[in-house]
Design an enzyme around this catalytic site. Structure first.
Site, PDB file in Angstrom:
ATOM      1  N   ASP B  40      20.065  31.448  20.488  1.00  0.00           N
ATOM      2  CA  ASP B  40      19.681  31.622  19.093  1.00  0.00           C
ATOM      3  C   ASP B  40      20.104  32.991  18.567  1.00  0.00           C
ATOM      4  O   ASP B  40      19.673  34.023  19.087  1.00  0.00           O
ATOM      5  CB  ASP B  40      18.149  31.466  18.997  1.00  0.00           C
ATOM      6  CG  ASP B  40      17.693  31.185  17.581  1.00  0.00           C
ATOM      7  OD1 ASP B  40      18.521  31.246  16.658  1.00  0.00           O
ATOM      8  OD2 ASP B  40      16.501  30.917  17.408  1.00  0.00           O
ATOM      9  N   ASP B  41      20.939  33.020  17.563  1.00  0.00           N
ATOM     10  CA  ASP B  41      21.352  34.280  16.917  1.00  0.00           C
ATOM     11  C   ASP B  41      22.154  35.193  17.842  1.00  0.00           C
ATOM     12  O   ASP B  41      22.062  36.420  17.723  1.00  0.00           O
ATOM     13  CB  ASP B  41      20.140  35.081  16.398  1.00  0.00           C
ATOM     14  CG  ASP B  41      19.462  34.431  15.204  1.00  0.00           C
ATOM     15  OD1 ASP B  41      19.892  33.338  14.802  1.00  0.00           O
ATOM     16  OD2 ASP B  41      18.493  35.020  14.707  1.00  0.00           O
ATOM     17  N   CYS B  80      19.699  28.593  11.328  1.00  0.00           N
ATOM     18  CA  CYS B  80      19.181  27.748  12.407  1.00  0.00           C
ATOM     19  C   CYS B  80      19.111  26.263  12.107  1.00  0.00           C
ATOM     20  O   CYS B  80      19.738  25.458  12.788  1.00  0.00           O
ATOM     21  CB  CYS B  80      17.764  28.196  12.790  1.00  0.00           C
ATOM     22  SG  CYS B  80      17.676  29.880  13.405  1.00  0.00           S
ATOM     23  N   ARG B  84      21.369  23.180  13.852  1.00  0.00           N
ATOM     24  CA  ARG B  84      20.817  22.296  14.876  1.00  0.00           C
ATOM     25  C   ARG B  84      20.862  20.837  14.427  1.00  0.00           C
ATOM     26  O   ARG B  84      21.095  19.930  15.246  1.00  0.00           O
ATOM     27  CB  ARG B  84      19.379  22.738  15.211  1.00  0.00           C
ATOM     28  CG  ARG B  84      19.393  24.043  15.968  1.00  0.00           C
ATOM     29  CD  ARG B  84      18.133  24.872  15.812  1.00  0.00           C
ATOM     30  NE  ARG B  84      18.423  26.248  16.203  1.00  0.00           N
ATOM     31  CZ  ARG B  84      18.336  26.701  17.451  1.00  0.00           C
ATOM     32  NH1 ARG B  84      17.903  25.914  18.412  1.00  0.00           N
ATOM     33  NH2 ARG B  84      18.653  27.951  17.728  1.00  0.00           N
ATOM     34  N   LYS B 138      13.829  25.568  21.564  1.00  0.00           N
ATOM     35  CA  LYS B 138      13.654  25.546  20.113  1.00  0.00           C
ATOM     36  C   LYS B 138      14.240  24.268  19.524  1.00  0.00           C
ATOM     37  O   LYS B 138      15.408  23.954  19.748  1.00  0.00           O
ATOM     38  CB  LYS B 138      14.357  26.766  19.519  1.00  0.00           C
ATOM     39  CG  LYS B 138      14.338  26.825  17.997  1.00  0.00           C
ATOM     40  CD  LYS B 138      14.896  28.153  17.522  1.00  0.00           C
ATOM     41  CE  LYS B 138      15.037  28.182  16.006  1.00  0.00           C
ATOM     42  NZ  LYS B 138      15.439  29.528  15.536  1.00  0.00           N
ATOM     43  N   HIS B 140      13.292  23.031  15.859  1.00  0.00           N
ATOM     44  CA  HIS B 140      13.469  23.485  14.476  1.00  0.00           C
ATOM     45  C   HIS B 140      14.046  22.432  13.542  1.00  0.00           C
ATOM     46  O   HIS B 140      14.789  22.733  12.606  1.00  0.00           O
ATOM     47  CB  HIS B 140      14.330  24.767  14.428  1.00  0.00           C
ATOM     48  CG  HIS B 140      13.899  25.678  13.295  1.00  0.00           C
ATOM     49  ND1 HIS B 140      14.470  26.891  13.041  1.00  0.00           N
ATOM     50  CD2 HIS B 140      12.950  25.502  12.347  1.00  0.00           C
ATOM     51  CE1 HIS B 140      13.893  27.451  11.994  1.00  0.00           C
ATOM     52  NE2 HIS B 140      12.963  26.624  11.556  1.00  0.00           N
ATOM     53  N   SER B 163      11.116  28.595  14.981  1.00  0.00           N
ATOM     54  CA  SER B 163      11.543  29.946  15.381  1.00  0.00           C
ATOM     55  C   SER B 163      10.401  30.758  15.982  1.00  0.00           C
ATOM     56  O   SER B 163       9.227  30.585  15.628  1.00  0.00           O
ATOM     57  CB  SER B 163      12.116  30.695  14.172  1.00  0.00           C
ATOM     58  OG  SER B 163      13.317  30.093  13.760  1.00  0.00           O
ATOM     59  N   HIS B 217      16.937  35.593  19.350  1.00  0.00           N
ATOM     60  CA  HIS B 217      16.310  35.680  18.027  1.00  0.00           C
ATOM     61  C   HIS B 217      15.147  36.666  18.118  1.00  0.00           C
ATOM     62  O   HIS B 217      14.444  36.701  19.118  1.00  0.00           O
ATOM     63  CB  HIS B 217      15.812  34.278  17.645  1.00  0.00           C
ATOM     64  CG  HIS B 217      15.356  34.116  16.227  1.00  0.00           C
ATOM     65  ND1 HIS B 217      14.266  34.786  15.713  1.00  0.00           N
ATOM     66  CD2 HIS B 217      15.821  33.333  15.220  1.00  0.00           C
ATOM     67  CE1 HIS B 217      14.092  34.412  14.446  1.00  0.00           C
ATOM     68  NE2 HIS B 217      15.030  33.543  14.118  1.00  0.00           N
ATOM     69  N   ASP B 269      23.675  29.192  17.902  1.00  0.00           N
ATOM     70  CA  ASP B 269      23.522  28.419  16.663  1.00  0.00           C
ATOM     71  C   ASP B 269      24.155  29.087  15.441  1.00  0.00           C
ATOM     72  O   ASP B 269      24.518  28.425  14.481  1.00  0.00           O
ATOM     73  CB  ASP B 269      22.040  28.102  16.389  1.00  0.00           C
ATOM     74  CG  ASP B 269      21.217  29.349  16.091  1.00  0.00           C
ATOM     75  OD1 ASP B 269      21.642  30.468  16.466  1.00  0.00           O
ATOM     76  OD2 ASP B 269      20.138  29.211  15.495  1.00  0.00           O
ATOM     77  N   ASN B 270      24.265  30.423  15.485  1.00  0.00           N
ATOM     78  CA  ASN B 270      24.895  31.166  14.387  1.00  0.00           C
ATOM     79  C   ASN B 270      25.098  32.597  14.846  1.00  0.00           C
ATOM     80  O   ASN B 270      24.724  32.965  15.968  1.00  0.00           O
ATOM     81  CB  ASN B 270      24.065  31.104  13.098  1.00  0.00           C
ATOM     82  CG  ASN B 270      22.601  31.401  13.294  1.00  0.00           C
ATOM     83  OD1 ASN B 270      21.759  30.527  13.139  1.00  0.00           O
ATOM     84  ND2 ASN B 270      22.255  32.618  13.661  1.00  0.00           N
ATOM     85  N   LYS B 285      24.771  36.586  10.830  1.00  0.00           N
ATOM     86  CA  LYS B 285      23.928  35.442  10.488  1.00  0.00           C
ATOM     87  C   LYS B 285      23.709  35.355   8.981  1.00  0.00           C
ATOM     88  O   LYS B 285      23.439  36.361   8.335  1.00  0.00           O
ATOM     89  CB  LYS B 285      22.577  35.585  11.196  1.00  0.00           C
ATOM     90  CG  LYS B 285      21.564  34.504  10.842  1.00  0.00           C
ATOM     91  CD  LYS B 285      20.279  34.711  11.602  1.00  0.00           C
ATOM     92  CE  LYS B 285      19.263  33.625  11.270  1.00  0.00           C
ATOM     93  NZ  LYS B 285      18.043  33.739  12.090  1.00  0.00           N
TER      94      LYS B 285
END
Lengths: 58, 380
Positions: B40-41, B80, B84, B138, B140, B163, B217, B269-270, B285
């Site tokens: 994540d991130d 996010c 996803r 996660k 989300h 998150s 994240h 994810d980003n 992001k």
């Protein structure tokens, strides 16, 4: 941030997207914009309406 | 700009000369297991094999050297929830009719909505083919019925459903809250343990494991043994623990003799948020400059993917679902032709149908802010 002015980058020499070539390459921009609009028309109606300015109907 | 086209064509021809044809790949005898590890991130430049000097990631570097490292792997959103949604369904989130799930929107604990039942997830598709399925980490895409992992084809769920900076932060097992607030220091370790347990319990049944770590994240958390170790500060500690986790998952596959029967994917994810590096790319992001959407993309499948490959072919998270379906469908009915596809990438791994006339290009205008596309090497 909503960017409505197209920007164009040559990723082979400008990986960092630092030099906007849109003004120098209007044909490339026009070609890509046509493709964006064609793709946009495959999205749901409310998405198209939210992007009406892109489609030139507002 | 014509030389760009020539360059792309040369790359494709080179790749085709070396790679097995898609038909060779889909005629593999066994239905492969699939593991998708999603962090994540994390930025494009945060791994050793993508140029990080500060953060040590020996396990991911080895995974890349044993398989395929993608240098133009794109998430189709810089945030996010839509990222996803696309990974799970192979479709842009903007097609799903849920306002909270596209553009600059993500789902919050107060939201009652989520991924609609009208969407088919990769988990549901594989479960219908006899796969065991688990989502660890996660999600989300909605934390209430009928939007949860267990409502979307996953047999098992363990994790915080959205998150880790949102309140409350319940740690859940299937539909049950087992800890609130979740102790995030041990999250990466516990997700890893859950993943290994799932792999070890698979027996002879094929499985799909979606291991979606909450880290890196914010708020950043690492186990005690990883804290204060990295030259990249706490962020580096967190990424190095994620690297350890990948190593443990790969070890578990080897121990279970599933190494050659399992495709393992790794991505983020980003782009990076407050800390982390997008490497040479612009943006982070939330932006659709490449730093927001181009991610590390590593794929390992010993015996099927030649080691040490690096490909600059544009590949996106929406390619994952159709790719998984083709690989996993093939072996249970070899008499049936593989569903006709119009495009096959030179990586030999990506299959996807495209609307006629729609090329690959990037756009960051209007709704297309969250639908990056790239055509040759031109972006607009």
């Amino acid at each position: 941030v909503r960017l409505v002015t197209p920007e164009l980058y040559d990723m082979t020499v400008d990986l960092g997207e630092s030099y906007d070539l849109a003004a120098q390459q209007p044909k490339v921009v026009a070609d890509l914009k046509t493709r964006v609009l064609a793709a946009l028309r495959t999205f749901p109606q409310e998405i198209q309406e939210a992007n009406a300015e892109l489609l030139g109907v507002r | 700009m014509s030389r760009l086209t020539i360059r792309s064509l040369a790359a494709i021809l080179t790749a085709l000369a070396v790679w097995p044809s898609p038909h060779q790949i889909v005629s593999a005898q066994r239905r492969p297991n699939i593991v998708f590890i999603y962090v994540d991130d994390m930025g494009y430049g945060d791994l050793g094999c993508y140029g990080s000097k500060a953060i040590k990631t020996p396990n991911l570097d080895r995974m890349a050297s044993e398989g395929l490292r993608l240098t133009s792997f794109y998430s189709v959103s810089p945030i996010c929830t839509p990222s996803r949604a696309a990974l799970m369904t192979g479709r842009y989130a903007a097609r799903m009719g849920i306002d909270q799930m596209h553009l600059a929107n993500v789902l919050f604990p107060t939201d009652k909505t989520g991924l609609p039942q009208s969407e088919t997830t990769v988990a549901r598709a594989l479960k219908a083919r006899g796969y065991s399925t688990a989502c660890i980490g996660k999600w989300h895409l909605g934390h209430l019925s009928p939007h949860r992992p267990i409502d979307h084809g996953f047999d098992y769920y363990f994790g915080i459903p959205y998150s880790n900076d949102m309140t409350p932060s319940p740690l859940m097992r299937n539909a049950e809250v087992i800890e609130e607030p979740a102790n995030q220091d041990t999250l990466t370790r516990r997700y890893t343990e859950e993943a290994i347990r799932f792999i070890e319990q698979a027996n002879s049944k094929p499985f799909f494991l979606y291991l979606a770590h909450h880290m890196p994240h914010i708020p950043l958390h690492a186990s005690v043994r990883f804290r204060g170790k990295s030259a990249g500060g706490l962020y580096g500690d967190v990424v190095e623990e994620l690297d350890w986790s990948v190593g443990e998952v790969l070890k578990a596959l080897k121990r279970s003799s599933l190494d050659r029967d399992t495709i393992v994917f790794f991505s983020s994810d980003n782009g990076p948020w407050y800390q982390g590096s997008a490497g040479p790319l612009r943006g982070r992001k939330g932006w659709t400059y490449d730093g927001g959407v181009r991610e590390p993309g590593i794929v390992r499948w010993p015996g099927h993917i030649p080691p040490g490959r690096v490909s600059d072919e544009p590949v996106a998270t929406i390619d994952f679902f159709p790719t998984a379906r083709i690989f996993c469908r093939s072996s249970w009915d070899n008499s049936r032709p593989v569903r006709r596809i119009s495009t096959c990438s030179s990586t030999g791994l990506t299959f996807r149908r495209r609307a006629p006339g729609v090329g690959r290009f990037m756009s960051r205008v209007g709704i297309f802010r969250d639908t990056p596309r790239r055509r040759d090497n031109r972006k607009t």
